[in-house]
Design an enzyme around this catalytic site. Structure first.
Site, PDB file in Angstrom:
ATOM      1  N   LYS A  22     -27.706 -24.907  32.900  1.00 38.80           N
ATOM      2  CA  LYS A  22     -28.397 -25.774  33.863  1.00 38.80           C
ATOM      3  C   LYS A  22     -29.679 -26.335  33.261  1.00 38.80           C
ATOM      4  O   LYS A  22     -29.933 -27.539  33.312  1.00 38.80           O
ATOM      5  CB  LYS A  22     -28.701 -24.971  35.138  1.00 38.80           C
ATOM      6  CG  LYS A  22     -29.215 -25.840  36.252  1.00 38.80           C
ATOM      7  CD  LYS A  22     -29.393 -25.040  37.525  1.00 38.80           C
ATOM      8  CE  LYS A  22     -28.051 -24.717  38.159  1.00 38.80           C
ATOM      9  NZ  LYS A  22     -28.092 -23.722  39.177  1.00 38.80           N
ATOM     10  N   ARG A  91     -34.035 -21.381  40.401  1.00 43.29           N
ATOM     11  CA  ARG A  91     -32.570 -21.296  40.297  1.00 43.29           C
ATOM     12  C   ARG A  91     -32.151 -20.636  38.993  1.00 43.29           C
ATOM     13  O   ARG A  91     -32.747 -20.878  37.956  1.00 43.29           O
ATOM     14  CB  ARG A  91     -31.943 -22.696  40.364  1.00 43.29           C
ATOM     15  CG  ARG A  91     -32.472 -23.522  41.514  1.00 43.29           C
ATOM     16  CD  ARG A  91     -31.944 -24.937  41.412  1.00 43.29           C
ATOM     17  NE  ARG A  91     -30.850 -25.149  42.313  1.00 43.29           N
ATOM     18  CZ  ARG A  91     -29.942 -26.104  42.195  1.00 43.29           C
ATOM     19  NH1 ARG A  91     -29.974 -26.915  41.167  1.00 43.29           N
ATOM     20  NH2 ARG A  91     -29.004 -26.257  43.089  1.00 43.29           N
ATOM     21  N   GLY A 100     -22.157 -19.405  41.782  1.00 40.69           N
ATOM     22  CA  GLY A 100     -22.472 -18.590  42.955  1.00 40.69           C
ATOM     23  C   GLY A 100     -22.701 -17.120  42.661  1.00 40.69           C
ATOM     24  O   GLY A 100     -22.874 -16.329  43.573  1.00 40.69           O
ATOM     25  N   MET A 102     -25.130 -15.703  40.775  1.00 41.64           N
ATOM     26  CA  MET A 102     -26.520 -15.250  40.690  1.00 41.64           C
ATOM     27  C   MET A 102     -27.351 -15.968  41.748  1.00 41.64           C
ATOM     28  O   MET A 102     -26.855 -16.755  42.517  1.00 41.64           O
ATOM     29  CB  MET A 102     -27.046 -15.495  39.290  1.00 41.64           C
ATOM     30  CG  MET A 102     -26.418 -14.549  38.292  1.00 41.64           C
ATOM     31  SD  MET A 102     -27.030 -14.807  36.659  1.00 41.64           S
ATOM     32  CE  MET A 102     -26.512 -16.440  36.286  1.00 41.64           C
ATOM     33  N   ARG A 333     -23.063 -30.724  34.270  1.00 42.30           N
ATOM     34  CA  ARG A 333     -22.514 -29.912  33.173  1.00 42.30           C
ATOM     35  C   ARG A 333     -21.120 -30.436  32.895  1.00 42.30           C
ATOM     36  O   ARG A 333     -20.519 -31.118  33.741  1.00 42.30           O
ATOM     37  CB  ARG A 333     -22.477 -28.436  33.540  1.00 42.30           C
ATOM     38  CG  ARG A 333     -21.535 -28.169  34.647  1.00 42.30           C
ATOM     39  CD  ARG A 333     -21.577 -26.767  35.162  1.00 42.30           C
ATOM     40  NE  ARG A 333     -20.907 -26.804  36.457  1.00 42.30           N
ATOM     41  CZ  ARG A 333     -21.029 -25.890  37.376  1.00 42.30           C
ATOM     42  NH1 ARG A 333     -21.802 -24.864  37.182  1.00 42.30           N
ATOM     43  NH2 ARG A 333     -20.377 -25.985  38.524  1.00 42.30           N
ATOM     44  N   HIS A 449     -16.403 -22.677  47.172  1.00 45.08           N
ATOM     45  CA  HIS A 449     -16.437 -21.479  46.336  1.00 45.08           C
ATOM     46  C   HIS A 449     -15.030 -21.066  45.902  1.00 45.08           C
ATOM     47  O   HIS A 449     -14.766 -20.823  44.726  1.00 45.08           O
ATOM     48  CB  HIS A 449     -17.114 -20.354  47.125  1.00 45.08           C
ATOM     49  CG  HIS A 449     -17.149 -19.051  46.393  1.00 45.08           C
ATOM     50  ND1 HIS A 449     -16.195 -18.083  46.567  1.00 45.08           N
ATOM     51  CD2 HIS A 449     -17.996 -18.584  45.459  1.00 45.08           C
ATOM     52  CE1 HIS A 449     -16.465 -17.058  45.782  1.00 45.08           C
ATOM     53  NE2 HIS A 449     -17.557 -17.330  45.098  1.00 45.08           N
ATOM     54  N   SER A 762       3.230  -6.817   6.618  1.00 45.78           N
ATOM     55  CA  SER A 762       3.113  -7.347   7.970  1.00 45.78           C
ATOM     56  C   SER A 762       2.300  -6.328   8.777  1.00 45.78           C
ATOM     57  O   SER A 762       2.676  -5.151   8.851  1.00 45.78           O
ATOM     58  CB  SER A 762       4.496  -7.540   8.592  1.00 45.78           C
ATOM     59  OG  SER A 762       4.353  -8.060   9.882  1.00 45.78           O
ATOM     60  N   CYS A 830       2.590  -8.790  13.039  1.00 49.42           N
ATOM     61  CA  CYS A 830       3.661  -8.821  14.028  1.00 49.42           C
ATOM     62  C   CYS A 830       3.363  -7.934  15.233  1.00 49.42           C
ATOM     63  O   CYS A 830       4.191  -7.778  16.115  1.00 49.42           O
ATOM     64  CB  CYS A 830       5.001  -8.454  13.402  1.00 49.42           C
ATOM     65  SG  CYS A 830       5.017  -6.798  12.711  1.00 49.42           S
ATOM     66  N   TYR A 850       0.990 -16.001   8.077  1.00 49.47           N
ATOM     67  CA  TYR A 850       1.600 -16.347   9.359  1.00 49.47           C
ATOM     68  C   TYR A 850       1.275 -15.308  10.428  1.00 49.47           C
ATOM     69  O   TYR A 850       0.844 -14.194  10.107  1.00 49.47           O
ATOM     70  CB  TYR A 850       3.132 -16.472   9.228  1.00 49.47           C
ATOM     71  CG  TYR A 850       3.824 -15.175   8.911  1.00 49.47           C
ATOM     72  CD1 TYR A 850       4.205 -14.297   9.932  1.00 49.47           C
ATOM     73  CD2 TYR A 850       4.084 -14.808   7.599  1.00 49.47           C
ATOM     74  CE1 TYR A 850       4.811 -13.092   9.648  1.00 49.47           C
ATOM     75  CE2 TYR A 850       4.696 -13.589   7.309  1.00 49.47           C
ATOM     76  CZ  TYR A 850       5.050 -12.740   8.334  1.00 49.47           C
ATOM     77  OH  TYR A 850       5.648 -11.533   8.063  1.00 49.47           O
TER      78      TYR A 850
END
Ligand code: PEP
Ligand code: MG
Length: 879
Positions: A22, A91, A100, A102, A333, A449, A762, A830, A850
């Site tokens: 914020k 705030r 909501g 805090m 935001r 909310h 693996s 794996c 992989y």
């Protein structure tokens, strides 16, 4: 000296760690020249210090004083000054949005004197001044002084009766202030603090403390937000949406957060203050209607929304207030969105030329893709529509209706699927929302909310189903036409359409799954978006993606989902069902001849299995793991057999089996006779499997077999098996790699030696996690992990997301030492972690070749592998 306070003109959007989301974005909007009420932000660092030490850092009070003085100069008023007061809001605002969760306190600076000054400032609007004052005491009382909010709510309800709060007269509001003050006195033993600076100081502390409130802790755990970030505190000069009909407050999105479509989405509430909109106190009007009420403010808002989208190059959500016709921006935001909207918006922004495909890929996540693969209601099923609300968060949820958070948690713990039904939700409902399959509310819009929190959690939600008459105390709701649903009745809710159905509606695959299956409508916008982003992920990823599959069907599906081979075929799965009998014969074999006969019976069956799998994989590599679990897992249960014998119902074979079960019984089977140990103890078992693989590979053109030995801890174990296997392959004229799993810590620590005998590793991170932590993988998640999560010993189960510090360290050591000994050593994973987003990033970082995971998670692994490649190339922050 540390700087703990930043004026809005000093920060910017990239300082979220320090100023919270914020604060950073208020600063960014200020810098953009947008109408933001002046103010300052106290950093998260100050909060962390306060939480750790129990007191604010030295110098903070003075720094706040300096910034307040500067704010007073800018505004030409002093905080709480009797005849012309400056009022401020205090705030919270953490790095990651926690809607909501805090605390916030508005109208700080009001007391019995300055309330008159405020009335004067507003041109004699006494009603407004007293309304603001009663709101201060109410919010302050609840959040700062910890008084039960219901006490204030009851007093308000009693006074207004059936009227709206806007219909209360000045005299009544004055009376309410008196009542509220009395409540404060009764509950705390002190008077409501009249000193404006004291009010501000206490409110700042309360916001700091709210970081550790129960609901904030719960939310962070759910959203995997680190517990040690702390919150910033924003002190902002007040603007008022509750000055009369030419004022109001609203929330808006620059595009639809559910579908991603561009347009005007939002809610507006006239003559109200910020918290009223989300609290669902009165029903809001659609944002478009503001155009009629106040064209100037509406046009300006539209222009600002366009500026913000272009600046942030993303969907933004905003909070604004109109004070006597003038627009003020209170927050923006980058907005939360549904998974489908994330994919759509990312590609829309590419088409608008605002971002490139790399960035589009970084803007979506594997978790979002997984959500899109959830099922939806089948369209041709019979359904009884009860009503339609707003499609707040997509998905299809079926469950028993419950009307309280406690009941939701209770039934869910007992294994029931539930839908939490409320008039509207509050942060207190969080536990129930987490427990429920879906959420249904009768009030509140897409920014309520329930909607915001459900979207954040990826939980199905229908909100604002206004036709439903919900009785929480009666544990029921009544739908139009008088249909009554009481607690325990099954309902189905569709978060994509907003529909609510009676009973259970059958579900079907998602359109995204249909896409991966090659059966989707290609003109569908979501399908196109997923297709473009997946194609890009495939083009940039370095990691290969294979499947854990042991049947032809799984292998075929895995290929459709994009698998580039099989990374783990668990052969023991082929010993179940009717073949259990053959394993019993093997265990009971009393002579080498009998054992050979049992193995000979198994071999052709195994061969057929492998042929099917090689065929499904058409020339792609297939890693076949020789049998792993202890043999007694394939034998009858000890208790059942004993009962049979005791009752005299047992056959000769049963007697022998009972003897074998007793002989093979182990206290710790996971650490016992399994994996390579079994192969070394039962002559001919591994050889039979290798022969079946070799023969199958000979029969299927292009078959690429890789033979994998499980549970190796010492190179000597591997050498013994390898020698025998290599001889069988040579005799059959088949070439196949021979490698090992790395799932015993000792194997990881002696990887340099083991690599001398292995052509690939693996990582079996299920066992490696089990043995590194000493956690029984079959027990601990149910027994004590919830306590460990609560204590913050880890943020997520190490069986779900690879523990980088411990297990990950072993993986690194093994990869490095293995490659040093054998530079072309192939490396894969794996364990279950192969399909977990964070773990895929780790595998990329460590340089594996992989990842291998269950077929359904292959698209997620492909996507995350692409994102990991971009992330490590420095294209962006993918959190
Ligand atoms: C592992 O341990 O990670 C593994 C893949 O083997 P399994 O789960 O079959 O023990
Ligand atoms: Mg294992």
């Amino acid at each position: 000296m540390a700087k703990y306070v930043y004026d809005f003109t000093e920060g910017n959007k990239d300082l979220k760690d320090l100023l919270g989301g914020k604060g950073a974005n208020l600063a960014e909007m200020t810098n953009l020249g947008l109408p933001v009420p002046p103010g300052f932000t106290i950093t998260t660092e100050a909060c962390r210090h306060y939480l750790a030490e129990g007191e604010v850092p030295g110098g903070l009070d003075e720094e706040i004083g300096t910034h307040l003085a500067a704010l007073e100069t800018t505004m030409g008023k002093r905080l709480g000054q009797a005849d012309d007061p400056l009022l401020v809001s205090v705030r919270s605002g953490a790095k990651f949005s926690m809607p909501g969760m805090m605390d916030t306190v508005l109208n700080i600076g009001l007391n019995d004197e300055s309330v008159h000054g405020l009335a004067k400032q507003s041109g004699g609007n006494e009603r407004f001044a007293w309304d603001s004052y009663r709101r201060l005491i109410q919010m302050f009382g609840k959040t700062v002084l910890g008084i039960d909010g219901d006490r204030f709510e009851h007093a308000l309800d009693e006074l207004k009766g059936k009227r709206q709060d806007t219909e209360l007269s000045t005299a009544e509001l004055r009376e309410l202030v008196g009542t509220y003050k009395e409540i404060v006195r009764e509950e705390t033993g002190h008077d409501f603090p009249a000193d404006p600076r004291e009010q501000m100081r206490l409110a700042i502390m309360a916001v700091f403390d709210s970081w550790n409130s129960e609901r904030a802790v719960l939310y962070r755990r759910q959203e995997r937000i680190p517990a040690d970030l702390g919150t910033a505190v924003n002190v902002c000069s007040m603007v008022f949406g509750n000055c009369g009909d030419d004022s109001g407050t609203g929330v808006a999105f620059t595009r639809d957060p559910a579908s991603g479509r561009q347009g005007v989405y939002g809610d507006y509430l006239s003559n109200a203050q910020g918290e009223d909109v989300v609290a669902g106190i009165r029903n809001t009007i659609p944002l478009q209607d503001l155009e009629q009420l106040n064209k100037g403010a509406y046009d300006e808002l539209m222009a600002i929304m366009a500026t913000l989208e272009n600046h942030y190059r993303d969907l933004c959500d905003i909070e604004f207030t109109v004070e006597r016709g003038k627009l003020w921006m209170l927050q923006t935001r980058v907005g939360k969105r549904t998974a489908a909207a994330a994919f759509r918006i990312a590609t829309q922004l590419v088409d608008q030329g605002l971002i490139d495909l790399d960035e589009a890929l970084l803007r979506v996540t594997g978790d979002q893709l997984a959500k899109l693969m959830f099922p939806r209601f089948s369209t041709d099923a019979e359904r009884t529509l009860l009503t339609k609300g707003m499609n707040a968060s997509p998905g299809a949820a079926v469950g028993k209706a419950v009307f309280s958070s406690e009941r939701a948690a209770e039934l869910a713990a007992a294994g029931e699927d539930v839908i939490l039904v409320r008039r509207e939700t509050t942060p207190d409902d969080l536990a129930g929302m987490i427990a429920a399959r879906g959420i249904l509310t009768s009030r509140g819009g897409k920014t309520s909310h329930a909607a915001v929190v459900a979207r954040g959690m990826g939980k199905t939600c229908v909100c604002g189903a206004e036709e439903l008459e919900v009785s929480i105390s009666g544990k029921r709701f009544t739908a139009p036409g008088g249909v009554e649903v009481t607690e325990g009745d099954v309902i189905s809710i569709d978060g994509s359409t907003g529909e609510v159905f009676l009973g259970e509606v059958p579900v079907q695959d998602s359109v995204v799954v249909e896409y991966f299956e090659g059966a989707a409508d290609e003109s569908d916008e979501l399908v196109q978006a997923v297709h473009r982003i997946m194609a890009h992920a495939d083009s940039v990823r370095r990691l290969g993606v294979r499947a854990n599959a042991d049947t032809e069907e799984d292998a075929a599906r895995a290929r459709r989902f994009g698998a580039q081979g099989i990374g783990l075929c668990r052969t023991e799965h082929m010993f179940l069902g009717e073949r259990r009998q053959l394993v019993e014969d093997l265990v009971l074999a009393a002579s080498p001849e009998e054992r050979k006969a049992a193995l000979d019976a198994l071999e052709p069956l195994q061969r057929t299995d492998f042929i099917g799998i090689f065929q499904s994989m058409a020339g792609l590599p297939v890693t076949i793991r020789l049998i792993d679990p202890p043999l007694h897992e394939f034998l009858p249960d000890l208790v059942e057999l004993s009962v049979k014998v005791a009752k005299g119902e047992a056959t000769d074979k049963d007697h022998k089996l009972l003897e074998a079960v007793r002989r093979l019984h182990e206290q710790n089977p996971m650490l016992g006779l399994r994996g390579v140990r079994l192969g070394l103890v039962i002559p001919g078992l591994f050889a039979m499997q290798v022969r079946a693989i070799a023969e199958a590979a000979r029969q299927v053109e292009g078959a690429q077999a890789e033979i994998m030995i499980p549970l190796v801890g010492a190179v000597q174990e591997l050498e013994a098996v390898r020698e025998e296997a290599a001889a069988i392959l040579a005799e059959a004229g088949v070439e196949a790699l021979i490698g090992t799993m790395i799932e015993v810590p000792r194997a990881a620590l002696t990887a340099g030696q083991i690599a001398e005998a292995a052509e690939f590793f693996s990582f079996g991170t299920n066992d490696l996690t089990q043995m590194t932590w000493g956690f029984s993988r079959d027990d601990v998640e149910a027994s004590f992990f919830s306590r460990y999560l609560e204590l913050g010993i880890f943020g997520v189960s190490p069986f779900e997301t690879l523990d980088r510090d411990g297990v990950g360290r072993l993986v690194r050591i093994a990869a490095e030492e293995g490659r040093k000994a054998r530079p072309d050593l192939k490396l894969g994973i794996c364990g279950e972690h192969g399909g977990d987003p964070d773990s895929v990033h780790f595998c990329h970082e460590v340089g594996l070749d992989y990842v291998s995971c269950s077929p359904f998670r292959i698209p997620v692994a492909r996507l995350e592998a692409g994102r990991a490649a971009l992330e490590s190339a420095g294209s962006g922050d993918t959190r």
